[in-house]
Design a protein around this motif. Structure first.
Motif, PDB file in Angstrom:
ATOM      1  N   LYS A 135       0.884  -1.083   0.145  1.00  0.00           N
ATOM      2  CA  LYS A 135       0.038   0.052   0.017  1.00  0.00           C
ATOM      3  C   LYS A 135       0.639   1.142   0.033  1.00  0.00           C
ATOM      4  O   LYS A 135       0.513   2.273  -0.553  1.00  0.00           O
ATOM      5  N   HIS A 136       1.977   1.252   0.674  1.00  0.00           N
ATOM      6  CA  HIS A 136       2.828   2.458   0.701  1.00  0.00           C
ATOM      7  C   HIS A 136       4.111   2.223  -0.573  1.00  0.00           C
ATOM      8  O   HIS A 136       5.168   2.938  -0.217  1.00  0.00           O
ATOM      9  N   ARG A 137       3.620   1.846  -1.322  1.00  0.00           N
ATOM     10  CA  ARG A 137       4.662   1.734  -2.464  1.00  0.00           C
ATOM     11  C   ARG A 137       5.958   1.078  -2.429  1.00  0.00           C
ATOM     12  O   ARG A 137       6.898   1.650  -2.771  1.00  0.00           O
ATOM     13  N   ASN A 138       5.831   0.114  -1.465  1.00  0.00           N
ATOM     14  CA  ASN A 138       7.054  -0.833  -1.069  1.00  0.00           C
ATOM     15  C   ASN A 138       8.195   0.123  -0.515  1.00  0.00           C
ATOM     16  O   ASN A 138       9.247   0.015  -0.795  1.00  0.00           O
ATOM     17  N   ASN A 139       7.631   1.086   0.250  1.00  0.00           N
ATOM     18  CA  ASN A 139       8.901   2.173   0.882  1.00  0.00           C
ATOM     19  C   ASN A 139       9.144   1.149   2.293  1.00  0.00           C
ATOM     20  O   ASN A 139       9.997   1.923   3.136  1.00  0.00           O
ATOM     21  N   PHE A 140       8.510   0.132   2.651  1.00  0.00           N
ATOM     22  CA  PHE A 140       8.955  -0.529   3.826  1.00  0.00           C
ATOM     23  C   PHE A 140       9.528  -1.726   3.683  1.00  0.00           C
ATOM     24  O   PHE A 140       9.534  -2.509   2.573  1.00  0.00           O
ATOM     25  N   GLU A 141      10.164  -2.377   4.676  1.00  0.00           N
ATOM     26  CA  GLU A 141      10.736  -3.715   4.574  1.00  0.00           C
ATOM     27  C   GLU A 141      10.165  -4.504   5.731  1.00  0.00           C
ATOM     28  O   GLU A 141      10.354  -3.931   6.882  1.00  0.00           O
ATOM     29  N   VAL A 142       9.852  -5.631   5.533  1.00  0.00           N
ATOM     30  CA  VAL A 142       9.586  -6.542   6.535  1.00  0.00           C
ATOM     31  C   VAL A 142      10.901  -7.507   6.859  1.00  0.00           C
ATOM     32  O   VAL A 142      11.413  -8.248   6.075  1.00  0.00           O
TER      33      VAL A 142
END
Length: 253
Positions: free
Chosen positions: A193-200
């Motif tokens: 949803k946040h355009r792949n700006n996060f990392e799991v």
């Protein structure tokens, strides 16, 4: 012959033979919008758990109604009778088992840390949270985990608690928190949803939990009806098809 046909028609009318009747019982499902149940662009309720609940309740001979609740108030909503069950990615925990009845586990769940893609604070595992600001959602096992781990909680610079999932991820994007602790499915949904700006991050925080459907302690008969319906969905492949519709894989136990 005409008399016989008239008698048969009357019997069918009286018994409802061959007719679809509208269920008279309505069961209210409490949920807090998440990747497992949400409104699409058309305003329709969709998601794996929405579809599973709707089908199970239909098979149990009732009609499903969905009510959005505040997750931190879910026990109050259930026990006050405002909702009949909670089907919303809820971990089965000993604390919750003391105040509600659960179905059999239907999905595994693990907690993970979410950071921004550039990971400026160099957070890779739980010990790296020392001196950092961590975001969690109110009423979740993530919040409970932090509060139960005294060493972790005391090592944090600050623990920020949010009422809604989206608020904690907006805070992460803005740099108001250094990491978010949440369920993996939620984290991966937020990442898209946040355009792949996060990392799991790959590490599991705490133990792996299981999702279950929550009912009032007194509603044993209702729990059994829904469980029987859900089991039939797994046997005939309906549950698997619903899972594959949203995840392209069977994520159910």
């Amino acid at each position: 012959m005409k008399k016989i046909l008239m008698v048969l028609a009357l019997i069918m009318l009286m018994t409802g033979c061959g007719l679809e009747t509208e269920p008279t019982e309505t069961l209210v499902v409490g949920f807090d919008e998440s990747p497992l149940g949400y409104r699409n662009d058309k305003g329709e309720l969709v998601g794996i758990e929405i579809d599973l609940a709707r089908e199970a309740i239909k098979r149990a001979g009732a009609k499903a109604e969905f009510k959005i609740i505040h997750w931190a108030e879910k026990e109050e909503e259930l026990n006050s009778g405002k909702i009949d069950m909670i089907w919303n990615g809820m971990d089965i925990t000993p604390e919750r088992q003391e105040i509600m009845l659960f179905s059999k586990p239907y999905m595994d769940n693990r907690r993970v840390l979410i950071v921004t893609k550039d990971n400026p604070k160099k957070i890779y595992s739980e010990p790296d949270l020392e001196g950092k600001i961590l975001g969690v959602k109110a009423g979740t096992t993530a919040e409970f985990y932090v509060n139960s781990e005294e060493g972790l909680k005391n090592s944090l610079k600050e623990l920020k608690v949010y009422k809604e999932d989206e608020l904690e991820f907006v805070a992460l994007e803005k740099g108001e928190v250094d990491a978010v602790l949440c369920d993996e499915i939620l984290g991966r949904y937020a990442m898209i949803k946040h355009r792949n700006n996060f990392e799991v991050l790959p590490e599991t925080i705490g133990k792996v939990n299981e999702y279950g459907i929550g009912f009032r302690k007194s509603d044993v008969e209702l729990r059994n009806r829904i469980q029987e319906a859900f089991d039939s969905m797994k046997r005939d492949g309906t549950a698997k098809k619903i899972s594959e519709k949203y995840f392209e894989a069977d994520v159910l136990k």
